[in-house]
Design a protein around this motif. Structure first.
Motif, mmCIF file in Angstrom:
data_model
loop_
_atom_site.group_PDB
_atom_site.id
_atom_site.type_symbol
_atom_site.label_atom_id
_atom_site.label_comp_id
_atom_site.label_asym_id
_atom_site.label_seq_id
_atom_site.Cartn_x
_atom_site.Cartn_y
_atom_site.Cartn_z
ATOM 1 N N SER A 35 -4.893 -0.723 7.152
ATOM 2 C CA SER A 35 -5.608 0.263 7.961
ATOM 3 C C SER A 35 -4.710 1.413 8.401
ATOM 4 N N LYS A 53 -11.780 6.386 6.850
ATOM 5 C CA LYS A 53 -12.002 5.288 5.911
ATOM 6 C C LYS A 53 -10.857 4.286 5.929
ATOM 7 N N THR A 54 -11.193 3.015 6.062
ATOM 8 C CA THR A 54 -10.237 1.924 5.863
ATOM 9 C C THR A 54 -10.905 0.856 5.020
ATOM 10 N N GLU A 55 -10.107 0.044 4.357
ATOM 11 C CA GLU A 55 -10.626 -1.026 3.509
ATOM 12 C C GLU A 55 -10.450 -2.366 4.203
ATOM 13 N N ALA A 56 -11.423 -3.240 4.083
ATOM 14 C CA ALA A 56 -11.301 -4.593 4.622
ATOM 15 C C ALA A 56 -10.094 -5.278 3.987
ATOM 16 N N SER A 72 -7.025 -4.372 4.386
ATOM 17 C CA SER A 72 -5.907 -3.451 4.225
ATOM 18 C C SER A 72 -5.108 -3.380 5.521
ATOM 19 N N GLU A 82 0.832 -1.209 0.000
ATOM 20 C CA GLU A 82 0.000 0.000 0.000
ATOM 21 C C GLU A 82 0.866 1.259 0.000
ATOM 22 N N THR A 112 -6.860 5.035 13.266
ATOM 23 C CA THR A 112 -7.939 4.090 12.978
ATOM 24 C C THR A 112 -9.023 4.071 14.055
#
Length: 230
Positions: free
Chosen positions: A160, A153-156, A158, A27, A189
């Protein structure tokens, strides 16, 4: 190499590449290499091509795989050899998002509240798209305890590591601050929780991206504190 990109190649059809095999490293490298395609060069010092960061923070265009907070930068840390304004340079290639909520009560967006008083994240969200942006949501209550939980916002799946450091305030009908919550710490987070007992009336919830500590050696400014929240 963690990745490779041609400088200023965005729009040419030439891809950039990432070779890291862990989620966070991939990332970070994806952001870094994409930055090169937009015209960004490395953030370093006189003795380091890639600045490794300080405290919990580091710049995307450095080498900051171990940092919990990684943001676009304009070289505000001690010894910076690159004062490019990353976000401004990116905006020359890709336009800023259209502001989705006004900066003050007079241009606020109406909060979506159910008949039972629930504020669902699927209907109440936005993006802090630049450092001068604030998002203000208006709501009316018959009085009592009011609780909000705002999360970046975070992505499953990821690592985070959102860029947005959230500060939240409740304002009264005149725009006067009733409560401000600005958590400090080394991660972005955790939800920002606002709890307040209010009398009946109209109020506003203000979301802002903020900095923390001293950008020179322990923290960061609000320059790269950007992103989506719910």
């Amino acid at each position: 190499a963690g990745g490779v990109a041609y400088l200023n190649s965005f729009g040419s059809g030439e891809p950039c590449w990432v070779f890291n095999n862990s989620v966070k490293s991939a990332e970070e490298a994806a952001s870094h290499e994409s930055g090169h395609t937009m015209g960004l060069t490395h953030d370093g010092t006189a003795s380091q091509e890639y600045f490794a960061g300080h405290g919990s923070w580091g710049p995307i265009m450095g080498a900051v795989y171990s940092r919990a907070i990684v943001q676009w930068s304009k070289g505000e840390y001690t010894g910076a050899n690159n004062t490019q304004g990353d976000v401004v340079i990116i905006s020359n290639k890709i336009a800023y998002r259209v502001d989705d909520a006004g900066n003050d009560p007079s241009t606020s967006k109406g909060m979506v509240i159910s008949g039972t008083g629930a504020v669902a994240s699927s209907s109440n969200f936005g993006v802090i798209e630049r450092s001068t942006d604030k998002d203000v949501f208006g709501f009316t209550t018959t009085g009592g305890a009011v609780t909000f939980s705002i999360v970046a916002k975070t992505e499953a799946g990821s690592a985070s590591v959102p860029d947005l450091d959230i500060q939240a305030r409740i304002l009264d009908a005149a725009g006067t601050e009733i409560i401000k919550v600005d958590p400090s710490g080394g991660v972005l987070t955790a939800p920002v929780s606002v709890n307040q007992t209010l009398t009946a009336g109209t109020y506003y919830l203000e979301i802002d991206g903020v900095g923390y500590g001293n950008p020179l050696n322990t923290g960061y400014s609000d320059y790269g504190s950007l992103g989506q929240y719910f």
